[in-house]
Design a protein around this motif. Structure first.
Motif, short mmCIF file in Angstrom:
data_model
loop_
_atom_site.label_atom_id
_atom_site.label_comp_id
_atom_site.label_asym_id
_atom_site.label_seq_id
_atom_site.Cartn_x
_atom_site.Cartn_y
_atom_site.Cartn_z
N PHE A 217 -36.94 -25.89 4.82
CA PHE A 217 -36.62 -24.55 5.33
C PHE A 217 -36.64 -23.51 4.21
O PHE A 217 -37.04 -22.37 4.42
N PHE A 218 -36.24 -23.91 3.00
CA PHE A 218 -36.13 -22.95 1.90
C PHE A 218 -37.48 -22.44 1.40
O PHE A 218 -37.54 -21.42 0.72
N SER A 219 -38.54 -23.13 1.75
CA SER A 219 -39.88 -22.67 1.36
C SER A 219 -40.61 -21.98 2.51
O SER A 219 -41.77 -21.59 2.37
N PHE A 223 -37.17 -18.44 6.22
CA PHE A 223 -36.06 -18.30 5.28
C PHE A 223 -36.21 -17.03 4.45
O PHE A 223 -35.23 -16.31 4.22
N LYS A 224 -37.41 -16.75 4.02
CA LYS A 224 -37.64 -15.58 3.18
C LYS A 224 -37.34 -14.28 3.91
O LYS A 224 -36.95 -13.29 3.28
N ARG A 225 -37.51 -14.29 5.22
CA ARG A 225 -37.14 -13.07 5.97
C ARG A 225 -35.73 -13.15 6.54
O ARG A 225 -35.35 -12.37 7.38
N ARG A 226 -34.97 -14.12 6.08
CA ARG A 226 -33.55 -14.25 6.37
C ARG A 226 -33.27 -14.47 7.86
O ARG A 226 -32.48 -13.77 8.48
N LEU A 227 -33.93 -15.48 8.40
CA LEU A 227 -33.73 -15.84 9.81
C LEU A 227 -32.29 -16.31 10.01
O LEU A 227 -31.83 -17.23 9.33
N PRO A 228 -31.53 -15.73 10.93
CA PRO A 228 -30.15 -16.16 11.16
C PRO A 228 -30.08 -17.61 11.65
O PRO A 228 -30.90 -18.05 12.45
N VAL A 229 -29.09 -18.35 11.13
CA VAL A 229 -28.91 -19.75 11.50
C VAL A 229 -27.44 -19.99 11.84
O VAL A 229 -26.55 -19.56 11.10
N PHE A 230 -27.21 -20.69 12.94
CA PHE A 230 -25.86 -21.09 13.35
C PHE A 230 -25.80 -22.60 13.45
O PHE A 230 -26.68 -23.23 14.04
N PHE A 231 -24.74 -23.18 12.87
CA PHE A 231 -24.49 -24.61 12.99
C PHE A 231 -23.20 -24.84 13.77
O PHE A 231 -22.16 -24.25 13.44
N ALA A 247 -22.99 -29.47 3.76
CA ALA A 247 -23.62 -29.31 2.46
C ALA A 247 -24.87 -28.44 2.57
O ALA A 247 -25.17 -27.62 1.69
N PHE A 248 -25.61 -28.63 3.67
CA PHE A 248 -26.81 -27.82 3.88
C PHE A 248 -26.44 -26.36 4.14
O PHE A 248 -27.10 -25.44 3.62
N TYR A 249 -25.40 -26.13 4.92
CA TYR A 249 -24.88 -24.78 5.14
C TYR A 249 -24.52 -24.13 3.80
O TYR A 249 -24.86 -22.97 3.55
N ARG A 250 -23.83 -24.88 2.94
CA ARG A 250 -23.43 -24.36 1.63
C ARG A 250 -24.67 -24.05 0.78
O ARG A 250 -24.67 -23.07 0.02
N LYS A 251 -25.70 -24.86 0.93
CA LYS A 251 -26.92 -24.64 0.16
C LYS A 251 -27.60 -23.34 0.59
O LYS A 251 -28.14 -22.61 -0.26
N ILE A 252 -27.58 -23.06 1.89
CA ILE A 252 -28.13 -21.78 2.37
C ILE A 252 -27.31 -20.63 1.81
O ILE A 252 -27.86 -19.64 1.29
#
Length: 292
Positions: A217-219, A223-231, A247-252
């Protein structure tokens, strides 16, 4: 603080950012509101909700896990509900719809089921505590469009089918924001779509419910246009570890504190808990408030 106080505080936290031109109107909010907020963090982006099976399943369902009590339901969406076969660039696809399927939708939500599911899961009014029925009502009453499709698999073929389905319905409602919600293994398609050039530009948000993560996702352009994500995730999920998802949430978040990402942890909840308990109106209003 009482339940109403918690709810008011949560609403303030959710909408401290940019305001949207229009918000989804309330529908049975008092019944579907989070029962108790145990903790908030990250300026309200991280929320821990108390989940109790005796209250949230046995107290809510007429037949536990099979049929919710009538007070949680409204069958008004049946008037616009259809089971369609549409011809897309990926071939013929079966999809169940509620709302403005022929165009003019104010916004679109597509739900992608997990392993062993089908298009009927996201249209079932009675299971998951009536939460899909609420979603259908929210879309139907606010001139939206709700989609629950079948697809071949969770790999490249399934992703191509969903990408084509998104293009098909976006062409009919080009100004509508489109949000993809993925349950469990369906999340694999969510992440694949962020790396799909055609689909990514048409998606305005991702909702991951008891689902998984993907470092690719980070590439992605999404992601580059800051797509909103909810977990949304249960703390006792035996399928996808909550520690990995957190951990993935924290990475974002580590990529920038202003990145639009939220995490709702359902304490003591299991794999299907986020599908039952996530407050659709709260999450959708947040996503729709973020400029594209």
């Amino acid at each position: 603080m009482n339940k109403l106080g918690f709810l008011a505080a949560l609403i303030i936290i959710f909408f401290c950012g940019p305001a949207s031109a229009a918000q989804i109107a309330p529908y049975k909010d008092s019944l579907f509101a989070y029962p108790e907020i145990l903790k908030t963090g990250d300026n309200g982006d991280y929320v821990v909700i108390n989940y109790n099976e005796m209250r949230d399943i046995n107290g809510r369902d007429q037949i536990p896990e099979r049929r919710v009590k009538q007070t949680y339901l409204s069958m008004q969406p049946k008037r616009t509900q259809k089971d369609l076969t549409v011809t897309t660039d990926a071939g013929a696809m079966k999809v169940m719809t509620v709302g403005k399927a022929t165009g003019g939708a104010s916004f679109i939500v597509i739900y992608l089921h997990g392993q062993g599911g089908n298009r009927q899961q996201g249209m079932n009014d009675y299971t998951f505590g009536g939460n899909f029925n609420r979603l259908k009502n929210l879309l139907n009453e606010n001139d939206g469009l709700y989609l629950s499709p079948d697809f071949s698999d969770f790999g490249e073929k399934g992703a191509n089918e969903i990408s084509s389905l998104i293009s098909y319905f976006k062409a009919q409602s080009p100004r509508a924001k489109l949000i993809v919600a993925c349950g469990s293994m369906g999340g694999q398609l969510c992440w694949r779509l962020t790396n799909d050039t055609a689909a990514s530009k048409n998606i305005s948000g991702l909702i991951l419910l008891g689902s998984l993560w993907d470092d690719e996702f980070f590439s992605s352009a999404a992601f580059k246009r800051r797509l909103p994500v909810f977990f949304g995730h249960g703390s006792r999920d035996p399928v996808f570890s909550i520690s990995n998802q957190e951990a993935f949430y924290r990475k974002i978040r580590a990529q920038g504190s202003a990145y639009p990402v939220k995490f709702h942890r359902f304490e003591s909840g299991n794999h299907g808990t986020p599908i039952r308990m996530t407050d659709w109106r709260l999450v959708l209003n947040w996503m729709l408030s973020i400029p594209s």
